[in-house]
Motif scaffolding. Sequence first.
Motif, PDB file in Angstrom:
ATOM      1  N   UNK B 149       0.851  -1.204   0.000  1.00  0.00           N
ATOM      2  CA  UNK B 149       0.000   0.000   0.000  1.00  0.00           C
ATOM      3  C   UNK B 149       0.881   1.247   0.000  1.00  0.00           C
ATOM      4  N   UNK B 155      -2.019  -4.769  -3.007  1.00  0.00           N
ATOM      5  CA  UNK B 155      -1.231  -5.808  -2.325  1.00  0.00           C
ATOM      6  C   UNK B 155      -1.178  -7.102  -3.131  1.00  0.00           C
ATOM      7  N   UNK B 158      -3.410  -9.977  -2.512  1.00  0.00           N
ATOM      8  CA  UNK B 158      -4.833  -9.867  -2.839  1.00  0.00           C
ATOM      9  C   UNK B 158      -5.121 -10.094  -4.321  1.00  0.00           C
ATOM     10  N   UNK B 159      -4.097 -10.070  -5.155  1.00  0.00           N
ATOM     11  CA  UNK B 159      -4.395 -10.293  -6.580  1.00  0.00           C
ATOM     12  C   UNK B 159      -3.343 -11.178  -7.245  1.00  0.00           C
ATOM     13  N   UNK B 161      -3.441 -14.402  -7.151  1.00  0.00           N
ATOM     14  CA  UNK B 161      -4.135 -15.614  -7.597  1.00  0.00           C
ATOM     15  C   UNK B 161      -3.372 -16.884  -7.220  1.00  0.00           C
ATOM     16  N   UNK B 213     -12.622 -15.906 -10.354  1.00  0.00           N
ATOM     17  CA  UNK B 213     -13.944 -15.336 -10.107  1.00  0.00           C
ATOM     18  C   UNK B 213     -14.812 -15.363 -11.377  1.00  0.00           C
TER      19      UNK B 213
ATOM     20  N   UNK C  40      -8.108 -11.499  -6.418  1.00  0.00           N
ATOM     21  CA  UNK C  40      -8.476 -12.906  -6.304  1.00  0.00           C
ATOM     22  C   UNK C  40      -9.447 -13.076  -5.127  1.00  0.00           C
ATOM     23  N   UNK C  41      -9.821 -14.319  -4.813  1.00  0.00           N
ATOM     24  CA  UNK C  41     -10.831 -14.523  -3.770  1.00  0.00           C
ATOM     25  C   UNK C  41     -10.354 -14.042  -2.403  1.00  0.00           C
ATOM     26  N   UNK C  42      -9.060 -14.164  -2.144  1.00  0.00           N
ATOM     27  CA  UNK C  42      -8.538 -13.674  -0.861  1.00  0.00           C
ATOM     28  C   UNK C  42      -8.688 -12.157  -0.792  1.00  0.00           C
ATOM     29  N   UNK C  43      -8.268 -11.474  -1.846  1.00  0.00           N
ATOM     30  CA  UNK C  43      -8.398 -10.024  -1.888  1.00  0.00           C
ATOM     31  C   UNK C  43      -9.842  -9.587  -1.731  1.00  0.00           C
ATOM     32  N   UNK C  44     -10.738 -10.312  -2.425  1.00  0.00           N
ATOM     33  CA  UNK C  44     -12.157  -9.988  -2.343  1.00  0.00           C
ATOM     34  C   UNK C  44     -12.647 -10.079  -0.900  1.00  0.00           C
ATOM     35  N   UNK C  46     -10.854  -9.928   1.912  1.00  0.00           N
ATOM     36  CA  UNK C  46     -10.254  -8.915   2.783  1.00  0.00           C
ATOM     37  C   UNK C  46     -10.897  -7.551   2.542  1.00  0.00           C
ATOM     38  N   UNK C  49     -14.217  -7.410   4.181  1.00  0.00           N
ATOM     39  CA  UNK C  49     -14.070  -7.186   5.623  1.00  0.00           C
ATOM     40  C   UNK C  49     -13.729  -5.730   5.929  1.00  0.00           C
ATOM     41  N   UNK C  81     -18.046 -13.864   5.369  1.00  0.00           N
ATOM     42  CA  UNK C  81     -17.402 -14.948   4.606  1.00  0.00           C
ATOM     43  C   UNK C  81     -18.426 -15.625   3.697  1.00  0.00           C
ATOM     44  N   UNK C 150      -6.822   0.340  -0.227  1.00  0.00           N
ATOM     45  CA  UNK C 150      -6.228  -0.969  -0.508  1.00  0.00           C
ATOM     46  C   UNK C 150      -6.347  -1.310  -1.992  1.00  0.00           C
TER      47      UNK C 150
END
Lengths: 217, 217, 217
Positions: B149, B155, B158-159, B161, B213, C40-44, C46, C49, C81, C150
Amino acid sequence: MTLNPLVTQTLTTAQIAIEIAATAAFALSGILEAVRKKLDVVGMTVVAFLAAFGGGTLRDVLLDRRPFFWVEHSWYVWAVLGLCVATGAWLRGHHLALTERAMQWPDALGLGLFAASGTQIALAAHMPPLIAVLMGVMTAVFGGVLRDVVCNEIPSAFHGHQPYAVCAFAGGWVVVACYFLALDSGIALALGASAASGLRLLAMWRDWRLPDLRIHR
Amino acid sequence: MTLNPLVTQTLTTAQIAIEIAATAAFALSGILEAVRKKLDVVGMTVVAFLAAFGGGTLRDVLLDRRPFFWVEHSWYVWAVLGLCVATGAWLRGHHLALTERAMQWPDALGLGLFAASGTQIALAAHMPPLIAVLMGVMTAVFGGVLRDVVCNEIPSAFHGHQPYAVCAFAGGWVVVACYFLALDSGIALALGASAASGLRLLAMWRDWRLPDLRIHR
Amino acid sequence: MTLNPLVTQTLTTAQIAIEIAATAAFALSGILEAVRKKLDVVGMTVVAFLAAFGGGTLRDVLLDRRPFFWVEHSWYVWAVLGLCVATGAWLRGHHLALTERAMQWPDALGLGLFAASGTQIALAAHMPPLIAVLMGVMTAVFGGVLRDVVCNEIPSAFHGHQPYAVCAFAGGWVVVACYFLALDSGIALALGASAASGLRLLAMWRDWRLPDLRIHR
């Protein structure tokens, strides 16, 4: 070592005057960046707050100190709100560039004062010397960092290649030295702040640069 | 269940060794990103600190734990400062790409160790299981998030994959399972950290990808 | 002034319903931005949240309140979640644009409710009126700010030129006024939240704009 009460009085008055000028300079730096980034009035106000109060607030969160100084003295918040309104009006008739150059002076004073007072506050909270100095640097620099991050810029303190945080760092060590010499805290503040601000002004005047990384890729 | 003291001793020594290697790997990831972004030495140092200490500090702020581990063990801060100086010198003669690939190993170890120890610390602070696991993930991942950031990047966690935070998440649940099975905390740490690091290494080796996704727009 | 228990009951039920709808709307805004940014799904997860819990968590850190509401009611975390999973599936067959427009309504309700309840919580923590109102604004707005930071965007709340935070600010002052009039806190919440949400809906309907800065360069 105790000071002549008159000297203490003068130091305190000078400190308050510098603190107000520095907070205003920091807030103004936020306002100007907001204008450059074409934010709206809400964004301008938030960025001004972040620039003015962000560093001290982060320090207080890390030290777990409450209340924050802008909660205890909430007229500071009113003052920044007023400054936003006044600057909005004033900037319509004036050039940004001029304002920016004029601001470097109170900004350098603020850098020194906030670095020195941040270090003192951290020492009073029993932080070890290096941590206390870093807390002082954070107090002085992180308002600008938050301002730049929110405006989607790499913080200028991190890629300006000019001594800025480094001056705060040096000033912090002056405060630590005074502390170990058991000097009066007013004197320590004055010496530390002068060292940091003086270095910053010198760096601006002589156009000093940080050593280059010059990486082999 | 109590452990043979010799086993405990070995676990503790291994933990400290991994912790130092992992902190260095995280700090290095910050240094490399700073170099790529052409930051100056101040920026490089700050980003190294954020990458190394950001996750654990955020966890401690959220859990209201003081002192921070880098305050209690302030030689850690000196070590990162030293690392910044040493890396600056070393990078002049070496290729960045090589360094990056070499770093993935200690980074994977750090991911596991920080996820497992973060989960344990949160459980000890009476957090419910899901929250404790998320605190572990945060400990392992948020240093890198703050690094990105501040460097004005989305980050990579987060992308990318690639499974990264997900491995920390799995390792956290292993710790929680050990906790409910009343296993020794050294064992829980070793199992949780191994699970997370092992998954991460497997994911790197087999080039696993997170489910896509694939959105209809 | 005490209320008829039936009225109180209705208010509380309405509050919980709005809170759930608003948290879902905020989380959805994070999910949609994550999709737009190809996270990705993790980024989505976070970002969802951060958008849903970021504002309230920052308020609680600043007020030094623990446990956080998402720790005390950790089913909220499970719900978000679940929402991430469900939305991931649902979005494959639906248009983003439609979803975005449909979300503006619960978002406006959430803005009002979070601003009013944030102000009340800050008043209960003995903050001065202006600070309490700003804490309310922060509760309502900073989740979206963190989401945007972010995702490497200038926060939309800061350059949208539409009244958003300003509506929260107005609603906060309604709560403060009710407090000084010693009205029941359920009534204060309802009035403050209605004022903020109503203003926001009006602003959307009439397409109100914030005053322009129009700077002379």
